[in-house]
Design a protein around this motif. Structure first.
Motif, PDB file in Angstrom:
ATOM      1  N   UNK A  92      -3.861  16.392  12.982  1.00  0.00           N
ATOM      2  CA  UNK A  92      -2.626  15.662  12.686  1.00  0.00           C
ATOM      3  C   UNK A  92      -2.470  14.494  13.651  1.00  0.00           C
ATOM      4  N   UNK A  93      -2.151  13.328  13.092  1.00  0.00           N
ATOM      5  CA  UNK A  93      -1.888  12.122  13.879  1.00  0.00           C
ATOM      6  C   UNK A  93      -0.569  11.530  13.410  1.00  0.00           C
ATOM      7  N   UNK A  94       0.296  11.167  14.360  1.00  0.00           N
ATOM      8  CA  UNK A  94       1.558  10.499  14.040  1.00  0.00           C
ATOM      9  C   UNK A  94       1.374   8.992  14.198  1.00  0.00           C
ATOM     10  N   UNK A  95       1.695   8.244  13.139  1.00  0.00           N
ATOM     11  CA  UNK A  95       1.633   6.781  13.183  1.00  0.00           C
ATOM     12  C   UNK A  95       3.054   6.227  13.160  1.00  0.00           C
ATOM     13  N   UNK A  96       3.324   5.333  14.079  1.00  0.00           N
ATOM     14  CA  UNK A  96       4.622   4.668  14.159  1.00  0.00           C
ATOM     15  C   UNK A  96       4.416   3.172  14.017  1.00  0.00           C
ATOM     16  N   UNK A  97       5.148   2.559  13.110  1.00  0.00           N
ATOM     17  CA  UNK A  97       4.951   1.131  12.848  1.00  0.00           C
ATOM     18  C   UNK A  97       5.668   0.297  13.893  1.00  0.00           C
ATOM     19  N   UNK A  98       4.952  -0.672  14.440  1.00  0.00           N
ATOM     20  CA  UNK A  98       5.488  -1.615  15.419  1.00  0.00           C
ATOM     21  C   UNK A  98       5.124  -3.011  14.950  1.00  0.00           C
ATOM     22  N   UNK A  99       6.091  -3.725  14.410  1.00  0.00           N
ATOM     23  CA  UNK A  99       5.780  -5.004  13.794  1.00  0.00           C
ATOM     24  C   UNK A  99       4.967  -4.776  12.540  1.00  0.00           C
ATOM     25  N   UNK A 100       3.780  -5.345  12.477  1.00  0.00           N
ATOM     26  CA  UNK A 100       2.904  -5.151  11.320  1.00  0.00           C
ATOM     27  C   UNK A 100       1.791  -4.153  11.604  1.00  0.00           C
ATOM     28  N   UNK A 233      16.244   7.366  10.433  1.00  0.00           N
ATOM     29  CA  UNK A 233      16.415   5.917  10.267  1.00  0.00           C
ATOM     30  C   UNK A 233      15.085   5.218  10.027  1.00  0.00           C
ATOM     31  N   UNK A 234      13.974   5.904  10.365  1.00  0.00           N
ATOM     32  CA  UNK A 234      12.635   5.345  10.165  1.00  0.00           C
ATOM     33  C   UNK A 234      11.977   5.865   8.895  1.00  0.00           C
ATOM     34  N   UNK A 235      12.693   6.708   8.147  1.00  0.00           N
ATOM     35  CA  UNK A 235      12.229   7.218   6.852  1.00  0.00           C
ATOM     36  C   UNK A 235      10.830   7.840   6.945  1.00  0.00           C
ATOM     37  N   UNK A 236      10.692   8.895   7.763  1.00  0.00           N
ATOM     38  CA  UNK A 236       9.362   9.481   7.961  1.00  0.00           C
ATOM     39  C   UNK A 236       8.812  10.172   6.714  1.00  0.00           C
ATOM     40  N   UNK A 237       7.491  10.131   6.599  1.00  0.00           N
ATOM     41  CA  UNK A 237       6.782  10.816   5.517  1.00  0.00           C
ATOM     42  C   UNK A 237       5.564  11.512   6.098  1.00  0.00           C
TER      43      UNK A 237
END
Length: 248
Positions: A92-100, A233-237
């Motif tokens: 499992x890896x968590x990806x968080x968007x920062x800019x693009x 607020x980040x709408x995780x999936x």
């Protein structure tokens, strides 16, 4: 109580899809996480899964078919990389968007359905469903560890004591995967909008060292980290599946 102060709805008679009739989606009698159940699948490891890092513009190893299902406003993606179609092992890896770009945080080794993965999940097939699912609700036996998602603490999540002792803490922390369930309800809500035959009660929960009936299980530190990080607020999936289906 849930953080938003809403009244708790009725939970199933026991945790993780264990209904009054004795069916289980994640473990227990008849499931991959049941008493005495050993590791299932090929035993292969999810080698080469992405680790910590920053600056990737696309979530690695997720093809256009599933990528197109990630909502445009989702800025947190839990990627579950299954080792193989018939394997219970995953990473499992968590990806968080920062800019693009997407920053990666490796959550570690995990387990999925004891028989692997499927694109057509049904009750008791002991395979985890491939797909993209929203994450809106959490809970568990233990006190809220600082979750950002609404958290429903209740002893009704306690795993049945008829299960192997190694499984007793599976549901200390859970995050509901919105497969065949009503978002915005506690994880134990037994509602199945697509019907009982399509299964349900599929969660992220604590790992017991072997495959589940359909859930994805992680080490306790990883679950605590996800609970404190996933933000409505980040709408995780979650994007989950064996590597071949993820890449398709």
């Amino acid at each position: 109580m849930r953080k938003n102060g809403a009244m708790r709805t009725g939970l199933a008679a026991a945790a993780c899809g264990v209904l009054a009739m004795g069916l289980s989606a994640c473990g227990g009698p008849g499931g991959g996480g049941g008493a005495g159940e050993g590791r299932a699948g090929t035993g292969g490891k999810a080698e080469g899964a992405p680790g910590d890092g920053a600056g990737v513009t696309r979530i690695p190893e997720v093809g256009d078919r599933l990528r197109s299902r990630i909502p445009a406003d989702s800025r947190q993606v839990v990627a579950v990389y299954g080792a193989g179609r018939n394997s219970a092992d995953s990473t499992v890896v968590l990806y968080t968007k920062s800019g693009s770009a997407w920053d990666a945080q490796r959550m570690g080794k995990a387990h999925n359905g004891a028989k692997g993965w499927t694109t057509d999940h049904h009750e008791n097939d002991r395979r985890s469903p491939v797909g993209v699912f929203t994450l809106t609700d959490a809970g568990g036996v233990l006190h809220d560890p600082g979750a950002l998602l609404p958290y429903d603490r209740s002893q009704t999540y306690q795993a049945p004591r008829g299960w192997a002792k190694s499984h007793w803490h599976d549901f200390d922390y859970v995050i509901a995967i919105n497969y065949n369930r009503r978002p915005g309800t506690p994880p134990g809500d037994p509602s199945r909008p697509q019907g009982q035959s399509k299964g349900g009660g599929i969660w992220l929960h604590l790992d017991h060292g072997s495959g589940t009936s359909a859930c994805v299980s992680l080490p306790k530190p990883a679950m605590e980290r996800l609970l404190r990080t996933l933000d409505p607020r980040e709408h995780p999936v979650v994007v989950m599946g064996d590597r071949s289906d993820l890449r398709a």
